[in-house]
Design a protein around this motif. Structure first.
Motif, PDB file in Angstrom:
ATOM      1  N   GLY A  18       0.801  -1.219   0.000  1.00 36.02           N
ATOM      2  CA  GLY A  18       0.000   0.000   0.000  1.00 36.02           C
ATOM      3  C   GLY A  18       0.834   1.269   0.000  1.00 36.02           C
ATOM      4  O   GLY A  18       0.306   2.365  -0.078  1.00 36.02           O
ATOM      5  N   ALA A  19       2.208   1.141   0.131  1.00 37.56           N
ATOM      6  CA  ALA A  19       3.048   2.317   0.204  1.00 37.56           C
ATOM      7  C   ALA A  19       3.185   3.017  -1.144  1.00 37.56           C
ATOM      8  O   ALA A  19       3.642   4.136  -1.229  1.00 37.56           O
ATOM      9  CB  ALA A  19       4.428   1.934   0.738  1.00 37.56           C
ATOM     10  N   ALA A  20       2.857   2.323  -2.222  1.00 42.62           N
ATOM     11  CA  ALA A  20       2.929   2.922  -3.551  1.00 42.62           C
ATOM     12  C   ALA A  20       1.527   3.297  -4.008  1.00 42.62           C
ATOM     13  O   ALA A  20       0.539   2.824  -3.482  1.00 42.62           O
ATOM     14  CB  ALA A  20       3.576   1.938  -4.527  1.00 42.62           C
ATOM     15  N   ALA A  24      -4.774   8.386  -1.526  1.00 38.60           N
ATOM     16  CA  ALA A  24      -6.152   8.166  -1.093  1.00 38.60           C
ATOM     17  C   ALA A  24      -6.358   6.752  -0.568  1.00 38.60           C
ATOM     18  O   ALA A  24      -7.244   6.515   0.262  1.00 38.60           O
ATOM     19  CB  ALA A  24      -7.107   8.427  -2.262  1.00 38.60           C
ATOM     20  N   HIS A  25      -5.531   5.801  -1.021  1.00 36.05           N
ATOM     21  CA  HIS A  25      -5.673   4.420  -0.553  1.00 36.05           C
ATOM     22  C   HIS A  25      -4.962   4.192   0.777  1.00 36.05           C
ATOM     23  O   HIS A  25      -5.153   3.164   1.404  1.00 36.05           O
ATOM     24  CB  HIS A  25      -5.100   3.445  -1.595  1.00 36.05           C
ATOM     25  CG  HIS A  25      -5.795   3.517  -2.912  1.00 36.05           C
ATOM     26  ND1 HIS A  25      -7.132   3.238  -3.067  1.00 36.05           N
ATOM     27  CD2 HIS A  25      -5.343   3.861  -4.147  1.00 36.05           C
ATOM     28  CE1 HIS A  25      -7.480   3.385  -4.337  1.00 36.05           C
ATOM     29  NE2 HIS A  25      -6.412   3.764  -5.009  1.00 36.05           N
ATOM     30  N   LEU A  30     -12.346  11.268   5.544  1.00 35.90           N
ATOM     31  CA  LEU A  30     -12.661  12.299   6.528  1.00 35.90           C
ATOM     32  C   LEU A  30     -13.659  11.821   7.573  1.00 35.90           C
ATOM     33  O   LEU A  30     -13.563  12.189   8.755  1.00 35.90           O
ATOM     34  CB  LEU A  30     -13.220  13.539   5.814  1.00 35.90           C
ATOM     35  CG  LEU A  30     -12.199  14.447   5.138  1.00 35.90           C
ATOM     36  CD1 LEU A  30     -12.916  15.533   4.338  1.00 35.90           C
ATOM     37  CD2 LEU A  30     -11.270  15.086   6.162  1.00 35.90           C
ATOM     38  N   GLY A  31     -14.628  11.015   7.149  1.00 34.36           N
ATOM     39  CA  GLY A  31     -15.609  10.516   8.105  1.00 34.36           C
ATOM     40  C   GLY A  31     -14.964   9.701   9.209  1.00 34.36           C
ATOM     41  O   GLY A  31     -15.324   9.835  10.391  1.00 34.36           O
ATOM     42  N   GLN A  69      -6.067  -0.344   8.143  1.00 25.87           N
ATOM     43  CA  GLN A  69      -5.496   0.470   7.073  1.00 25.87           C
ATOM     44  C   GLN A  69      -4.157   1.070   7.495  1.00 25.87           C
ATOM     45  O   GLN A  69      -3.198   1.086   6.715  1.00 25.87           O
ATOM     46  CB  GLN A  69      -6.480   1.581   6.694  1.00 25.87           C
ATOM     47  CG  GLN A  69      -6.034   2.444   5.515  1.00 25.87           C
ATOM     48  CD  GLN A  69      -7.065   3.503   5.177  1.00 25.87           C
ATOM     49  OE1 GLN A  69      -7.909   3.848   6.008  1.00 25.87           O
ATOM     50  NE2 GLN A  69      -7.011   4.015   3.951  1.00 25.87           N
ATOM     51  N   LEU A  70      -4.072   1.555   8.737  1.00 28.91           N
ATOM     52  CA  LEU A  70      -2.852   2.188   9.218  1.00 28.91           C
ATOM     53  C   LEU A  70      -1.855   1.187   9.789  1.00 28.91           C
ATOM     54  O   LEU A  70      -0.661   1.494   9.923  1.00 28.91           O
ATOM     55  CB  LEU A  70      -3.197   3.231  10.282  1.00 28.91           C
ATOM     56  CG  LEU A  70      -4.059   4.411   9.801  1.00 28.91           C
ATOM     57  CD1 LEU A  70      -4.410   5.324  10.966  1.00 28.91           C
ATOM     58  CD2 LEU A  70      -3.335   5.208   8.716  1.00 28.91           C
TER      59      LEU A  70
END
Length: 316
Positions: A18-20, A24-25, A30-31, A69-70
């Protein structure tokens, strides 16, 4: 050196897929960030869910999704409430800055919309400007009392020039074709009719005029470039003979009422004169004098704001 190169390559290969690609991914929406800020402020996942207008299970699911995700835990949940982890506190600080930037972005966009909506510049060919637009603009004013409207009246060619130069937001034309560089939609249909003063020989005529008679008789006409003239020239193969050329429907009508000669005008423009017998309609056969009335705007730039609202009123 070769060994070091091998180690560097291996380290790069170990980076998350996911680093590339698009950021937005990799960044929560924002929610989700607003929800995390609410948890931090209220100390309760349930309270944050209520503030955001979602269910507690939905809030829990969104937090877990953000943690995946993080790749870090953000919230410790317990019967006594929800507490941010150390990583969660750091992410919350970043989230606050992102949300504040988004709020500033939203306020700026709203200011642009307010500036756009504060005025409307309309360009219209003469018949539409004189006989249809006043009613539409009154209806628009009832919906948007704070929008200042300016009306630029001219022939169809002038309307196209105004739109393409950016001097108008929306236009209305009456011709047979759409000027180059503009998109359009049909808003109404119109017919041109031959009229004359009652004292004119044609005022007492019962037998319809032929195309040849109409073409061979000098007429009071609108100028070239107007939609009315375009329709008449097309109907008569360009053979219409001008007795006088005038630049407004009102002027053509006044000249015809005075008895100067017959004229060809929109039936929208002469209703009162026909009803009061200041003009009479002269029958014609073999001549197609129908036309579409169109709203127009620059190609690819669909009307927005008050221009879009005015467009919708023309179809009411």
């Amino acid at each position: 050196m070769a060994s070091g190169e091998t180690e560097t390559s291996a380290g790069e290969g170990a980076r998350s897929p996911g680093a590339a690609g698009s950021i937005a991914h990799r960044v929560p929406d924002l929610g989700a960030l607003e929800l995390l800020l609410a948890v931090a402020r209220l100390g309760s996942l349930g309270g944050a869910a209520r503030e955001m207008g979602i269910t507690q299970p939905a809030a829990s699911s969104r937090i877990r999704s953000m943690e995946r995700q993080l790749g870090v835990a953000l919230v410790d949940r317990s019967p006594r409430g929800s507490r941010l982890t150390d990583a969660g506190a750091l992410v919350t600080d970043w989230a606050r800055r992102i949300v504040e930037a988004a709020q500033a972005f939203d306020a700026g966009a709203q200011a642009l919309r307010d500036r756009r909506d504060s005025r409307l510049r309309v360009a219209a060919s003469m018949t539409i400007a004189e006989y249809l637009l006043p009613g539409w603009l009154l209806a628009l004013r009832a919906e948007r009392p704070d929008t200042a409207v300016s009306l630029l009246a001219g022939n169809s060619a002038a309307v196209a020039e105004r739109l393409l130069s950016g001097e108008a937001d929306l236009g209305f034309v009456e011709g047979l074709t759409v000027p180059s560089g503009l998109d359009s939609t049909v808003i109404a249909h119109d017919h041109l009719i031959v009229v004359a003063a009652p004292a004119h020989p044609w005022g007492r005529r019962r037998r319809p005029l032929s195309a040849g008679e109409l073409a061979s008789t000098p007429l009071i006409l609108r100028e070239k470039g107007s939609g009315t003239r375009q329709v008449l020239d097309a109907a008569l193969g360009g053979l219409a003979r001008p007795l006088i050329e005038l630049s407004s429907t009102t002027a053509v009508k006044a000249a015809a009422v005075s008895g100067a000669g017959p004229a060809v005008l929109s039936e929208l423009a002469v209703g009162e004169e026909l009803a009061m017998r200041r003009l009479v309609r002269v029958p014609v056969e073999g001549v197609l004098l129908a036309r579409d009335l169109r709203a127009v705007w620059p190609t690819g730039h669909r009307p927005t704001g008050p221009a879009r609202e005015l467009l919708s009123l023309t179809r009411g």
